[in-house]
Design an enzyme around this catalytic site. Structure first.
Site, PDB file in Angstrom:
ATOM      1  N   SER A 196       0.826  -1.212   0.000  1.00 28.82           N
ATOM      2  CA  SER A 196       0.000   0.000   0.000  1.00 28.82           C
ATOM      3  C   SER A 196       0.854   1.253   0.000  1.00 28.82           C
ATOM      4  O   SER A 196       0.398   2.307  -0.426  1.00 28.82           O
ATOM      5  CB  SER A 196      -0.878   0.037   1.258  1.00 28.82           C
ATOM      6  OG  SER A 196      -1.649  -1.107   1.350  1.00 28.82           O
ATOM      7  N   HIS A 217      -1.729  -3.175  -7.108  1.00 25.11           N
ATOM      8  CA  HIS A 217      -2.364  -2.775  -5.857  1.00 25.11           C
ATOM      9  C   HIS A 217      -3.867  -3.014  -5.924  1.00 25.11           C
ATOM     10  O   HIS A 217      -4.593  -2.275  -6.595  1.00 25.11           O
ATOM     11  CB  HIS A 217      -2.038  -1.304  -5.566  1.00 25.11           C
ATOM     12  CG  HIS A 217      -2.456  -0.856  -4.211  1.00 25.11           C
ATOM     13  ND1 HIS A 217      -3.017   0.362  -3.954  1.00 25.11           N
ATOM     14  CD2 HIS A 217      -2.404  -1.501  -3.009  1.00 25.11           C
ATOM     15  CE1 HIS A 217      -3.287   0.459  -2.670  1.00 25.11           C
ATOM     16  NE2 HIS A 217      -2.915  -0.663  -2.084  1.00 25.11           N
ATOM     17  N   GLU A 229      -4.518  -0.809  -9.186  1.00 18.79           N
ATOM     18  CA  GLU A 229      -3.496   0.135  -9.641  1.00 18.79           C
ATOM     19  C   GLU A 229      -2.280  -0.674 -10.124  1.00 18.79           C
ATOM     20  O   GLU A 229      -1.755  -1.504  -9.376  1.00 18.79           O
ATOM     21  CB  GLU A 229      -3.075   1.064  -8.500  1.00 18.79           C
ATOM     22  CG  GLU A 229      -4.184   2.021  -8.086  1.00 18.79           C
ATOM     23  CD  GLU A 229      -3.843   2.850  -6.845  1.00 18.79           C
ATOM     24  OE1 GLU A 229      -4.266   4.004  -6.788  1.00 18.79           O
ATOM     25  OE2 GLU A 229      -3.155   2.330  -5.941  1.00 18.79           O
ATOM     26  N   ASN A 267      -4.288   5.931  -2.266  1.00 14.25           N
ATOM     27  CA  ASN A 267      -3.829   6.225  -0.900  1.00 14.25           C
ATOM     28  C   ASN A 267      -3.202   7.602  -0.770  1.00 14.25           C
ATOM     29  O   ASN A 267      -3.214   8.199   0.308  1.00 14.25           O
ATOM     30  CB  ASN A 267      -2.856   5.152  -0.414  1.00 14.25           C
ATOM     31  CG  ASN A 267      -3.596   3.908   0.028  1.00 14.25           C
ATOM     32  OD1 ASN A 267      -4.794   3.961   0.290  1.00 14.25           O
ATOM     33  ND2 ASN A 267      -2.917   2.785   0.082  1.00 14.25           N
TER      34      ASN A 267
HETATM   35  N1  LIG Z   1      -5.754  -4.328   4.272  1.00 12.36           N
HETATM   36  C1  LIG Z   1      -5.992  -3.574   3.192  1.00 12.36           C
HETATM   37  O1  LIG Z   1      -7.043  -2.935   3.058  1.00 12.36           O
HETATM   38  C2  LIG Z   1      -4.955  -3.533   2.084  1.00 12.36           C
HETATM   39  C3  LIG Z   1      -5.310  -2.988   0.848  1.00 12.36           C
HETATM   40  C4  LIG Z   1      -4.378  -2.969  -0.193  1.00 12.36           C
HETATM   41  C5  LIG Z   1      -3.103  -3.470   0.010  1.00 12.36           C
HETATM   42  N2  LIG Z   1      -2.769  -3.983   1.233  1.00 12.36           N
HETATM   43  C6  LIG Z   1      -1.410  -4.528   1.386  1.00 12.36           C
HETATM   44  O2  LIG Z   1      -1.470  -5.931   1.214  1.00 12.36           O
HETATM   45  C7  LIG Z   1      -0.470  -6.565   2.037  1.00 12.36           C
HETATM   46  C8  LIG Z   1      -1.148  -7.567   2.958  1.00 12.36           C
HETATM   47  O3  LIG Z   1      -2.129  -6.898   3.710  1.00 12.36           O
HETATM   48  P1  LIG Z   1      -3.285  -7.725   4.461  1.00 12.36           P
HETATM   49  O4  LIG Z   1      -4.270  -6.709   4.920  1.00 12.36           O
HETATM   50  O5  LIG Z   1      -3.740  -8.860   3.622  1.00 12.36           O
HETATM   51  O6  LIG Z   1      -2.460  -8.298   5.708  1.00 12.36           O
HETATM   52  P2  LIG Z   1      -2.840  -9.551   6.639  1.00 12.36           P
HETATM   53  O7  LIG Z   1      -2.149  -9.318   7.921  1.00 12.36           O
HETATM   54  O8  LIG Z   1      -4.295  -9.808   6.644  1.00 12.36           O
HETATM   55  O9  LIG Z   1      -2.147 -10.798   5.884  1.00 12.36           O
HETATM   56  C9  LIG Z   1      -0.766 -10.948   5.735  1.00 12.36           C
HETATM   57  C10 LIG Z   1      -0.476 -12.427   5.666  1.00 12.36           C
HETATM   58  O10 LIG Z   1       0.884 -12.600   5.270  1.00 12.36           O
HETATM   59  C11 LIG Z   1       1.415 -13.687   6.006  1.00 12.36           C
HETATM   60  N3  LIG Z   1       2.865 -13.546   6.004  1.00 12.36           N
HETATM   61  C12 LIG Z   1       3.618 -12.646   6.679  1.00 12.36           C
HETATM   62  N4  LIG Z   1       4.925 -12.824   6.385  1.00 12.36           N
HETATM   63  C13 LIG Z   1       4.992 -13.871   5.504  1.00 12.36           C
HETATM   64  C14 LIG Z   1       6.040 -14.528   4.819  1.00 12.36           C
HETATM   65  N5  LIG Z   1       7.309 -14.160   4.988  1.00 12.36           N
HETATM   66  N6  LIG Z   1       5.739 -15.544   3.983  1.00 12.36           N
HETATM   67  C15 LIG Z   1       4.456 -15.921   3.796  1.00 12.36           C
HETATM   68  N7  LIG Z   1       3.406 -15.326   4.421  1.00 12.36           N
HETATM   69  C16 LIG Z   1       3.675 -14.322   5.250  1.00 12.36           C
HETATM   70  C17 LIG Z   1       0.781 -13.592   7.377  1.00 12.36           C
HETATM   71  O11 LIG Z   1       0.804 -14.812   8.065  1.00 12.36           O
HETATM   72  C18 LIG Z   1      -0.653 -13.147   7.004  1.00 12.36           C
HETATM   73  O12 LIG Z   1      -1.514 -14.257   6.835  1.00 12.36           O
HETATM   74  C19 LIG Z   1       0.255  -5.435   2.751  1.00 12.36           C
HETATM   75  O13 LIG Z   1       1.390  -5.093   2.023  1.00 12.36           O
HETATM   76  C20 LIG Z   1      -0.766  -4.299   2.732  1.00 12.36           C
HETATM   77  O14 LIG Z   1      -0.165  -3.035   2.798  1.00 12.36           O
HETATM   78  C21 LIG Z   1      -3.669  -4.044   2.264  1.00 12.36           C
END
Ligand SMILES: NC(=O)c1ccc[n+]([C@@H]2O[C@H](COP(=O)([O-])OP(=O)(O)OC[C@H]3O[C@@H](n4cnc5c(N)ncnc54)[C@H](O)[C@@H]3O)[C@@H](O)[C@H]2O)c1
Length: 385
Positions: A196, A217, A229, A267
């Site tokens: 993000s 994204h 994106e 964002n």
């Molecule tokens: N939450 C949102 O609204 C949103 C929107 C767009 C982008 N993002 C981005 O997407 C990414 C994930 O966000 P999320 O909300 O899904 O997070 P989340 O915490 O729900 O999920 C992350 C997952 O990654 C796993 N993980 C962590 N390190 C790991 C590794 N080394 N190998 C394999 N798995 C691993 C964790 O166990 C977890 O299940 C981030 O970069 C975030 O910025 C989030």
């Protein structure tokens, strides 16, 4: 909505020399702030533009012409991270005819992810196949059978066309992951990050495949949100970029393109807005409920800022804010003035050294100087002082 559009729609260059602060109305002051930050960005970007242009020319001139012919048709996708975003991406990819491997750290997490995907698919099927529940069941079964799981990404990336990373928002962790996968993935495999807030270039630098590295994204919840994106760094090849545009369309999404600029499009606009809502509430100007109601009924937003903050996850928002590095600081300097919430400023100021570059906005320089003199005085005082 009208005022938002009016503010955002202006394409003319901002005034060169805004009048002194004391003579401005509140709205004119906001415009002057924007002008200053715009100039700052222009100056900052100018110093890098020459280098970037040369780089882009040398990398893309030979590849552009034949890029379309060599585009990669993504069929097999590896999604790393089975959380909120990764599970959604895996679901949508599988539902649109791709084979997917979903990777996370433990079997327990993966089991939970798959259960969530199944529940989500059942909801989709109920709507999509309202007249034909049997076809709905078949859709769910077929989609689920296209998703396998693994806790060892290195062992599954050798035959994948695309790796989509959706793990924790931490540059070091993302870099370690991609560095490792770079050794095991096939030559043609494209890597993308769903970050993000982090710079795609900084993540790509952990690999030797910067030309096959980009940002993709997605938005939460992935099965519902149409936008993706597509982030092209100066090193991303045209072939990679076009392959990703095709992939997002194959998912039934609407791609938009953006350079590797902090916050990308959504964002960049959304986070300062959310932070200003927090500030408004912190000052006691309005209740959280009334702020939410105002943006829903007055601006036509489907959710108020506090509802949205909860929905995205406060931890993720915190990561996004913490992810602002030196480059981000310069690019977000408009937000620094407008948003101006204490802990954020405290954090930003601590990253500033005494050697402030020429292009740093004058008013921010003064604030930093005062901060250096008084060290522990409150950030709010700096802003109003
Ligand atoms: N939450 C949102 O609204 C949103 C929107 C767009 C982008 N993002 C981005 O997407 C990414 C994930 O966000 P999320 O909300 O899904 O997070 P989340 O915490 O729900 O999920 C992350 C997952 O990654 C796993 N993980 C962590 N390190 C790991 C590794 N080394 N190998 C394999 N798995 C691993 C964790 O166990 C977890 O299940 C981030 O970069 C975030 O910025 C989030």
């Amino acid at each position: 909505m009208m005022s938002l559009n009016a503010g955002a729609g202006g394409t003319e260059a901002p005034p060169r020399s805004p009048p002194p602060r004391g003579h401005l109305t509140a709205s004119a002051r906001a415009a002057a702030n924007f002008a200053r930050s715009y100039r700052c960005r222009r100056l900052c970007v100018c110093s890098m533009a020459f280098v970037t242009r040369q780089l882009v020319r040398s990398v893309s001139s030979s590849s552009t012409a034949s890029a379309s012919a060599k585009k990669i048709i993504v069929k097999h996708v590896t999604v790393i991270g089975g959380g909120l975003m990764g599970a959604g991406i895996a679901q949508v990819a599988a539902a649109t005819g791709h084979t997917v491997v979903l990777v996370d750290q433990t079997e327990d997490i993966l089991a939970k992810s798959k259960k969530g995907i199944e529940e989500s698919l059942r909801k989709v099927a109920k709507k999509k196949f309202a007249e034909n529940p049997k076809a709905g069941d078949e859709f769910v079964e077929k989609t689920l059978s296209s998703i396998s799981t693994s806790t060892d990404p290195a062992s599954v990336v050798h035959s994948t066309d695309l790796v989509v990373e959706a793990i924790v928002e931490n540059l070091k962790v993302k870099n370690e992951l991609f560095k490792r996968l770079d050794k095991f993935a096939s030559e043609h495999t494209i890597f993308v990050s769903n970050t993000s807030s982090l710079q795609i270039t900084n993540i790509a630098n952990a690999t030797m495949r910067q030309d096959r590295f980009a940002g993709l994204h997605f938005f939460n919840p992935v099965p519902m949100m149409k936008l993706v994106e597509v982030i092209k760094t100066p090193m991303t090849s045209q072939k990679t970029y076009e392959s990703l545009i095709d992939f997002t369309k194959a998912l039934g999404k609407h791609p938009v393109s953006c350079k590797d600029t902090p916050g990308f499009i959504v964002n960049r606009l959304l986070v300062p807005y959310l932070m200003e809502a927090v500030r408004l509430y912190e000052r006691g100007d309005a209740s959280k409920e009334d702020i939410d109601t105002s943006m829903k009924l007055g601006a036509g937003y489907p959710m108020g800022p506090f509802e949205l903050l909860d929905y995205v996850g406060l931890d993720t928002v915190k990561f996004i804010l913490d992810g602002r590095n030196w480059t981000s600081l310069l690019s977000f300097c408009n937000a620094v003035e407008v948003v101006s919430f204490d802990c954020e400023l405290q954090c930003l100021f601590t990253t500033v050294t005494s050697d402030l570059p020429e292009f740093f906005p004058t008013n921010l320089k003064i604030q930093v100087k005062r901060w250096q003199e008084k060290e522990k005085c409150a950030c709010q005082h700096l802003l109003t002082g």
